[in-house]
Design an enzyme around this catalytic site. Sequence first.
Site, PDB file in Angstrom:
ATOM      1  N   ASP A  31       9.424  -4.641   8.784  1.00  0.00           N
ATOM      2  CA  ASP A  31       8.749  -5.658   7.959  1.00  0.00           C
ATOM      3  C   ASP A  31       7.836  -6.530   8.813  1.00  0.00           C
ATOM      4  OD1 ASP A  31      11.093  -6.580   9.155  1.00  0.00           O
ATOM      5  OD2 ASP A  31      11.763  -7.752   7.422  1.00  0.00           O
ATOM      6  N   TYR A  35      13.544  11.880   4.031  1.00  0.00           N
ATOM      7  CA  TYR A  35      12.843  13.058   3.520  1.00  0.00           C
ATOM      8  C   TYR A  35      13.717  14.311   3.509  1.00  0.00           C
ATOM      9  CZ  TYR A  35       8.282  10.801   3.254  1.00  0.00           C
ATOM     10  OH  TYR A  35       7.227   9.996   2.894  1.00  0.00           O
ATOM     11  N   LYS A  55      14.630  -0.788  11.530  1.00  0.00           N
ATOM     12  CA  LYS A  55      15.188  -1.924  10.771  1.00  0.00           C
ATOM     13  C   LYS A  55      16.648  -2.017  11.192  1.00  0.00           C
ATOM     14  CE  LYS A  55      15.055  -5.066   7.454  1.00  0.00           C
ATOM     15  NZ  LYS A  55      14.241  -6.298   7.473  1.00  0.00           N
ATOM     16  N   ASP A  83       5.716   6.834   7.084  1.00  0.00           N
ATOM     17  CA  ASP A  83       4.872   7.131   5.921  1.00  0.00           C
ATOM     18  C   ASP A  83       4.179   5.858   5.451  1.00  0.00           C
ATOM     19  OD1 ASP A  83       3.847   8.551   3.630  1.00  0.00           O
ATOM     20  OD2 ASP A  83       5.375   7.498   2.457  1.00  0.00           O
TER      21      ASP A  83
HETATM   22  C1  IPM Z   1       1.876  11.773   3.655  1.00  0.00           C
HETATM   23  C2  IPM Z   1       2.099  11.898   2.175  1.00  0.00           C
HETATM   24  C3  IPM Z   1       3.324  12.757   1.918  1.00  0.00           C
HETATM   25  C4  IPM Z   1       4.521  12.096   2.570  1.00  0.00           C
HETATM   26  C5  IPM Z   1       3.616  13.037   0.446  1.00  0.00           C
HETATM   27  C6  IPM Z   1       2.429  13.678  -0.236  1.00  0.00           C
HETATM   28  C7  IPM Z   1       4.857  13.848   0.260  1.00  0.00           C
HETATM   29  O1  IPM Z   1       2.233  10.651   1.590  1.00  0.00           O
HETATM   30  O2  IPM Z   1       1.604  12.800   4.299  1.00  0.00           O
HETATM   31  O3  IPM Z   1       1.949  10.666   4.175  1.00  0.00           O
HETATM   32  O4  IPM Z   1       5.152  11.237   1.957  1.00  0.00           O
HETATM   33  O5  IPM Z   1       4.819  12.445   3.696  1.00  0.00           O
HETATM   34 MN    MN Z   2       2.030   8.997   2.964  1.00  0.00          MN
END
Ligand code: IPM
Ligand code: MN
Length: 330
Positions: free
Chosen positions: A209, A126, A176, A233
């Site tokens: 996984d 991210y 992983k 996520d």
């Molecule tokens: C989450 C969402 C966000 C992320 C998106 C909207 C950027 O999916 O909060 O899990 O990927 O973190």
């Molecule tokens: Mn998400």
Amino acid sequence: MGSAKSYRIAVVGGDGIGPEVIAEGLKVIKAAGITLDTSDYDLGGARYVKDGTVLPDDVLDEWRSFDAIYLGAVGTPAVPPGLIERGLLLKMRFELDLYVNLRPFKKAGEHPHDFVVIRENTEGAYAGEGGFLRKGTPHEIATQGSVNTRMGAERAIRFGFELAMRRNKHLTLVHKTNVLTFSGDLWERAFNEVALEYPEVTTAYNHVDAACIYFVQDPQRYDVVVTDNLFGDILTDLGGAVSGGIGLAASANLNPTRNGPSMFEPVHGSAPDIAGQQKANPIAAILSGAMMLDFLGESAAAERITAACDACSEMIGSTSEIGDAVSAHL
Ligand code: IPM
Ligand code: MN
């Protein structure tokens, strides 16, 4: 019993079903006897369409003195995907250093079980590291790095051990390491070293996984899970899906140092297809409100709201009917 304290809360209803579900969360918090001093912020996709505003730095600075941020959902089909997500949600997580994304799951039914995932919330894939070379040509190259600092991994892991100490003293690292030999190695070493400080906590490790299979087939093996941003996520959407659906999944984006506000939001998105129709389940937003109260020190009210949500989790009704039913259950 009402609380004498009042908390300064920035409220971002956002887009789609966001404002509807947040209204129910605020209703329930009030019914629980907690006074919030709220300020509304018109931000999200709709605001961007109106005047190009995403998240101005002066708003961000204003928020630094608030006790918490309560957010519904952001994103609308009218805005290119990613723009609001990165410009608002990720900017908040990064700039306010909300380094723990806490996502609890509760499985009802024959074998009730609850567990919680700690997702590192400021680094990894991210971070936005990478770029294009020769874009648009047949020889185009795209790289997307994953940024892992020892400090970043360690503070999420440490939060995991602390939470494990307050729960059932079991922590699982998910990564992983067999393929991600650099970042996985850093995470594994940080995990093993911090583990030495918590001899009472038993630990486990799963590749991501395999963890997906266990989330579906044997979630009982988990109590607290810690993982990186992208794995977290994906894994927490799966967690929502296997524990009553995304309509119940709450989350807290925490700055555990408390040198600024933390942010509380349901895991679900803005669901523009059902917006404004009172069809959305507000339970995830209400539970996120309970997490906010808990973090603010109002744990008794948080527990009452959580129990009331559990009692209403199978209820069919409009958004506000479910909010009313939860309030009545307090
Ligand atoms: C989450 C969402 C966000 C992320 C998106 C909207 C950027 O999916 O909060 O899990 O990927 O973190
Ligand atoms: Mn998400």
